[in-house]
Design a protein around this motif. Structure first.
Motif, PDB file in Angstrom:
ATOM      1  N   ASP A 291      -5.620 -81.808  -5.031  1.00 47.04           N
ATOM      2  CA  ASP A 291      -6.541 -82.396  -4.040  1.00 47.04           C
ATOM      3  C   ASP A 291      -7.448 -81.384  -3.324  1.00 47.04           C
ATOM      4  OD1 ASP A 291      -5.585 -84.926  -4.604  1.00 47.04           O
ATOM      5  OD2 ASP A 291      -4.021 -84.801  -3.061  1.00 47.04           O
ATOM      6  N   ASP A 292      -7.247 -80.083  -3.582  1.00 49.79           N
ATOM      7  CA  ASP A 292      -8.158 -79.101  -2.978  1.00 49.79           C
ATOM      8  C   ASP A 292      -9.550 -79.207  -3.626  1.00 49.79           C
ATOM      9  OD1 ASP A 292      -6.249 -78.117  -1.314  1.00 49.79           O
ATOM     10  OD2 ASP A 292      -5.938 -76.220  -2.383  1.00 49.79           O
ATOM     11  N   LEU A 293     -10.569 -78.963  -2.818  1.00 52.51           N
ATOM     12  CA  LEU A 293     -11.944 -78.956  -3.345  1.00 52.51           C
ATOM     13  C   LEU A 293     -12.308 -77.560  -3.855  1.00 52.51           C
ATOM     14  CD1 LEU A 293     -13.702 -81.063  -0.588  1.00 52.51           C
ATOM     15  CD2 LEU A 293     -13.289 -81.737  -2.967  1.00 52.51           C
ATOM     16  N   ILE A 294     -13.163 -77.514  -4.855  1.00 46.78           N
ATOM     17  CA  ILE A 294     -13.547 -76.236  -5.475  1.00 46.78           C
ATOM     18  C   ILE A 294     -15.073 -76.165  -5.606  1.00 46.78           C
ATOM     19  CG2 ILE A 294     -13.265 -74.750  -7.524  1.00 46.78           C
ATOM     20  CD1 ILE A 294     -10.748 -76.468  -8.216  1.00 46.78           C
ATOM     21  N   LEU A 295     -15.638 -75.024  -5.195  1.00 40.17           N
ATOM     22  CA  LEU A 295     -17.065 -74.765  -5.394  1.00 40.17           C
ATOM     23  C   LEU A 295     -17.183 -73.736  -6.514  1.00 40.17           C
ATOM     24  CD1 LEU A 295     -19.915 -75.257  -3.882  1.00 40.17           C
ATOM     25  CD2 LEU A 295     -19.545 -72.957  -2.994  1.00 40.17           C
ATOM     26  N   VAL A 296     -17.831 -74.108  -7.613  1.00 44.34           N
ATOM     27  CA  VAL A 296     -17.997 -73.178  -8.729  1.00 44.34           C
ATOM     28  C   VAL A 296     -19.376 -72.537  -8.586  1.00 44.34           C
ATOM     29  CG1 VAL A 296     -17.879 -72.933 -11.246  1.00 44.34           C
ATOM     30  CG2 VAL A 296     -16.645 -74.795 -10.138  1.00 44.34           C
ATOM     31  N   VAL A 297     -19.404 -71.245  -8.247  1.00 42.19           N
ATOM     32  CA  VAL A 297     -20.693 -70.611  -7.935  1.00 42.19           C
ATOM     33  C   VAL A 297     -21.291 -70.009  -9.224  1.00 42.19           C
ATOM     34  CG1 VAL A 297     -21.949 -69.111  -6.336  1.00 42.19           C
ATOM     35  CG2 VAL A 297     -19.778 -70.132  -5.623  1.00 42.19           C
ATOM     36  N   LEU A 298     -22.003 -70.874  -9.957  1.00 40.26           N
ATOM     37  CA  LEU A 298     -22.567 -70.513 -11.265  1.00 40.26           C
ATOM     38  C   LEU A 298     -23.518 -69.318 -11.147  1.00 40.26           C
ATOM     39  CD1 LEU A 298     -23.537 -74.207 -12.065  1.00 40.26           C
ATOM     40  CD2 LEU A 298     -21.518 -73.036 -12.946  1.00 40.26           C
ATOM     41  N   ALA A 299     -24.311 -69.319 -10.081  1.00 42.66           N
ATOM     42  CA  ALA A 299     -25.315 -68.245  -9.916  1.00 42.66           C
ATOM     43  C   ALA A 299     -24.655 -66.895  -9.657  1.00 42.66           C
ATOM     44  CB  ALA A 299     -26.262 -68.595  -8.777  1.00 42.66           C
ATOM     45  N   ALA A 300     -23.437 -66.913  -9.102  1.00 43.80           N
ATOM     46  CA  ALA A 300     -22.705 -65.657  -8.899  1.00 43.80           C
ATOM     47  C   ALA A 300     -22.164 -65.167 -10.241  1.00 43.80           C
ATOM     48  CB  ALA A 300     -21.567 -65.866  -7.909  1.00 43.80           C
ATOM     49  N   LYS A 317     -34.434 -58.188 -22.535  1.00 38.11           N
ATOM     50  CA  LYS A 317     -33.928 -57.681 -23.824  1.00 38.11           C
ATOM     51  C   LYS A 317     -32.399 -57.656 -23.888  1.00 38.11           C
ATOM     52  CE  LYS A 317     -37.893 -54.766 -24.878  1.00 38.11           C
ATOM     53  NZ  LYS A 317     -38.325 -53.764 -23.915  1.00 38.11           N
ATOM     54  N   ARG A 318     -31.724 -57.939 -22.788  1.00 41.56           N
ATOM     55  CA  ARG A 318     -30.252 -57.916 -22.826  1.00 41.56           C
ATOM     56  C   ARG A 318     -29.770 -58.935 -23.853  1.00 41.56           C
ATOM     57  NH1 ARG A 318     -29.568 -59.244 -18.316  1.00 41.56           N
ATOM     58  NH2 ARG A 318     -29.253 -57.397 -17.053  1.00 41.56           N
ATOM     59  N   GLU A 319     -28.746 -58.569 -24.637  1.00 43.09           N
ATOM     60  CA  GLU A 319     -28.394 -59.422 -25.787  1.00 43.09           C
ATOM     61  C   GLU A 319     -27.722 -60.738 -25.404  1.00 43.09           C
ATOM     62  OE1 GLU A 319     -26.398 -57.434 -28.917  1.00 43.09           O
ATOM     63  OE2 GLU A 319     -28.245 -56.398 -29.514  1.00 43.09           O
ATOM     64  N   ASN A 320     -26.938 -60.719 -24.320  1.00 43.36           N
ATOM     65  CA  ASN A 320     -26.184 -61.952 -24.029  1.00 43.36           C
ATOM     66  C   ASN A 320     -26.741 -62.766 -22.849  1.00 43.36           C
ATOM     67  OD1 ASN A 320     -25.461 -60.212 -22.001  1.00 43.36           O
ATOM     68  ND2 ASN A 320     -23.268 -60.684 -22.069  1.00 43.36           N
ATOM     69  N   ASN A 321     -28.040 -62.641 -22.575  1.00 40.30           N
ATOM     70  CA  ASN A 321     -28.626 -63.409 -21.463  1.00 40.30           C
ATOM     71  C   ASN A 321     -28.327 -64.902 -21.565  1.00 40.30           C
ATOM     72  OD1 ASN A 321     -29.707 -61.184 -20.272  1.00 40.30           O
ATOM     73  ND2 ASN A 321     -31.698 -61.355 -21.254  1.00 40.30           N
ATOM     74  N   ASN A 322     -28.287 -65.384 -22.788  1.00 39.78           N
ATOM     75  CA  ASN A 322     -28.091 -66.804 -23.032  1.00 39.78           C
ATOM     76  C   ASN A 322     -26.697 -67.312 -22.644  1.00 39.78           C
ATOM     77  OD1 ASN A 322     -29.131 -69.172 -23.788  1.00 39.78           O
ATOM     78  ND2 ASN A 322     -29.075 -68.811 -26.000  1.00 39.78           N
ATOM     79  N   GLU A 323     -25.802 -66.379 -22.311  1.00 38.65           N
ATOM     80  CA  GLU A 323     -24.435 -66.803 -21.945  1.00 38.65           C
ATOM     81  C   GLU A 323     -24.313 -67.152 -20.465  1.00 38.65           C
ATOM     82  OE1 GLU A 323     -21.780 -63.722 -23.326  1.00 38.65           O
ATOM     83  OE2 GLU A 323     -22.515 -63.926 -25.379  1.00 38.65           O
ATOM     84  N   HIS A 324     -25.452 -67.243 -19.773  1.00 39.65           N
ATOM     85  CA  HIS A 324     -25.407 -67.617 -18.347  1.00 39.65           C
ATOM     86  C   HIS A 324     -24.707 -68.966 -18.176  1.00 39.65           C
ATOM     87  CE1 HIS A 324     -28.374 -70.748 -18.983  1.00 39.65           C
ATOM     88  NE2 HIS A 324     -29.027 -69.908 -19.752  1.00 39.65           N
ATOM     89  N   LEU A 325     -24.236 -69.231 -16.938  1.00 44.97           N
ATOM     90  CA  LEU A 325     -23.521 -70.495 -16.694  1.00 44.97           C
ATOM     91  C   LEU A 325     -24.385 -71.542 -15.986  1.00 44.97           C
ATOM     92  CD1 LEU A 325     -19.919 -69.442 -15.596  1.00 44.97           C
ATOM     93  CD2 LEU A 325     -20.770 -70.036 -17.864  1.00 44.97           C
ATOM     94  N   THR A 326     -25.700 -71.334 -15.968  1.00 50.57           N
ATOM     95  CA  THR A 326     -26.589 -72.218 -15.218  1.00 50.57           C
ATOM     96  C   THR A 326     -26.520 -73.674 -15.676  1.00 50.57           C
ATOM     97  OG1 THR A 326     -27.989 -70.342 -14.783  1.00 50.57           O
ATOM     98  CG2 THR A 326     -29.027 -72.483 -14.524  1.00 50.57           C
ATOM     99  N   PHE A 327     -26.170 -73.908 -16.935  1.00 54.09           N
ATOM    100  CA  PHE A 327     -26.031 -75.284 -17.417  1.00 54.09           C
ATOM    101  C   PHE A 327     -24.581 -75.753 -17.384  1.00 54.09           C
ATOM    102  CE2 PHE A 327     -30.020 -73.895 -19.462  1.00 54.09           C
ATOM    103  CZ  PHE A 327     -30.865 -74.920 -19.052  1.00 54.09           C
TER     104      PHE A 327
END
Ligand code: HEM
Length: 383
Positions: A291-300, A317-327
């Motif tokens: 029942d605890d609430l959770i904030l997932v800070v994707l931008a962090a 040019k960084r190779e893994n830029n696409n692995e961001h969690l923004t989606f």
């Protein structure tokens, strides 16, 4: 420290995120009674954990049947079997989205909105292009597009868990109209009957209930595209002006696409999403209680130095830029990861190949929102 703040009031949220990743990647925010998760590894763990679910909205007896139907059926807001049905429906609808009309939409938006060769990129393009692209993909006519575009900002309050009486009144009215408009258009789509048959036979649900799931999730595509689409178009343009374009006079689409992807990591429109623990969850040696609430800070997570080398540097040019969690990640991950990148790439490419563009005004101000970092206005000159 409060994990919840208005983006309008914080000049640089990323310094806070950096500090929290280092010192408190799983942090109990006593003031707001919520766990805030900052590191990449733990954000992914929560997003993929079936015991971390979407928090339910508190009941509100004043909402009318249309608002309640939409909230109950959206993939974004459901869990378990209901989510499977909604997600499959949304995915089929989404597969019919087209980016081919973007050029034409941009032409019309620029024609209508540029006065004295100046344009507010946010109001004229960002708040309209993503939603119109969804609506045009499903053949909504001009009048209905106009109604939705004019009312979408208020309609988005449907995604707020708590609504004031005044908001409820407006929402009831707008939701009924948007629901009926969407139902009218969805019935005309060539794949509509087969979509109904597929969902009702796969999950043994009545046709009437499936109609409501289809209408709601088409509305869901409109809702989801508005804020996030607006923010990506805005933040990408700002990054373009902040970073030097290596190609000087020649605009290269591949480079723009890479820049859009790095913007999604470096300065994302959506900063966090929420979950509730439906059972105890162990994380970093800590127990998050049922029942605890959770904030997932994707931008962090996107700035976590353990996952992205030189994470505080904007580097196309960084190779893994696409692995961001923004989606997001896991079962609720966004359907529009590639679509959104394409939309923003096409829009910026159009802008820079048709005009000589310069940024007017000072630093951007942001909307007073907790979950999204959206510039209020970006004035540009287009010659
Ligand atoms: C830059 C643009 C976008 C960003 C950053 C974004 C971000 C997200 C995020 C973070 C989630 C997951 C929420 C969670 O797990 O709590 C999500 C879900 C979703 N997004 Fe997007 N989105 C974008 C554009 C779009 C567009 C254009 C559409 C549709 C046309 C869309 C449709 C959806 C849908 C249907 C879901 C719900 C999926 C589910 O719950 O199963 N998104 N989006």
């Amino acid at each position: 420290m409060s994990s919840l703040f208005l983006q309008s009031e914080v000049k640089n949220p990323y310094t806070i995120y950096q500090k929290m990743i280092k010192e408190n990647p799983v942090y109990w925010d006593e003031t707001n009674k919520i766990w805030a998760i900052y590191s990449y590894e733990f954000c992914v763990e929560i997003l993929k954990n079936p015991d971390a679910q979407i928090p339910a909205f508190p009941p509100n007896e004043k909402l009318n049947e249309y608002v309640l139907k939409i909230i109950a059926n959206l993939a974004r807001l459901s869990d378990g079997v209901q989510h499977m049905v909604a997600k499959e429906t949304a995915t089929i609808l989404f597969s019919h989205m087209k980016t081919s009309g973007i050029q034409l939409l941009l032409e019309k938006l620029f024609q209508k909105n540029s006065v004295l060769n100046q344009i507010n990129w946010v109001d004229s393009i960002c708040k309209k292009l993503p939603v119109l692209t969804v609506l045009k993909s499903f053949d909504f006519d001009e009048e209905d597009c106009l109604f939705i575009i004019e009312n979408i900002a208020v309609f988005l309050k449907i995604m707020q868990p708590v609504k004031t009486d005044e908001e409820v009144e407006m929402l009831n009215d707008i939701s009924k109209k948007i629901y009926l408009i969407t139902e009218k258009h969805i019935r005309k789509l060539s794949f509509y009957e087969s979509l109904l048959d597929k969902i009702s036979s796969s999950y043994t649900i009545s046709k009437e209930a499936v109609v409501s799931i289809c209408v709601s999730n088409l509305i869901g595509l409109i809702i989801q595209s508005y804020d996030a689409g607006r923010g990506l178009l805005s933040n990408s343009l700002l990054q373009f002006f902040l970073k030097e374009n290596p190609l000087q006079n020649q605009i290269d689409k591949t480079w723009i696409e890479k820049m859009v992807i790095e913007t999604l990591r470096f300065d994302p429109p959506i900063h966090n999403t929420r979950r509730v623990a439906v059972a105890n969850i162990e994380l970093n040696g800590i127990t998050i209680k049922k029942d605890d609430l959770i904030l997932v800070v994707l931008a962090a997570a996107n700035r976590d130095p353990d996952h992205f080398g030189n994470s505080i540097i904007f580097d196309v040019k960084r190779e893994n830029n696409n692995e961001h969690l923004t989606f997001g990640a896991g079962g609720h991950m966004c359907l529009a990861k590639y679509f959104s990148v394409q939309l923003a790439t096409e829009a910026l490419y159009y802008l820079f190949t048709h005009y000589k563009v310069s940024l007017l005004g000072n630093e951007a101000e942001y909307e007073p929102m907790i979950n999204a970092r959206l510039p209020k206005a970006i004035w540009i000159s287009i010659l």
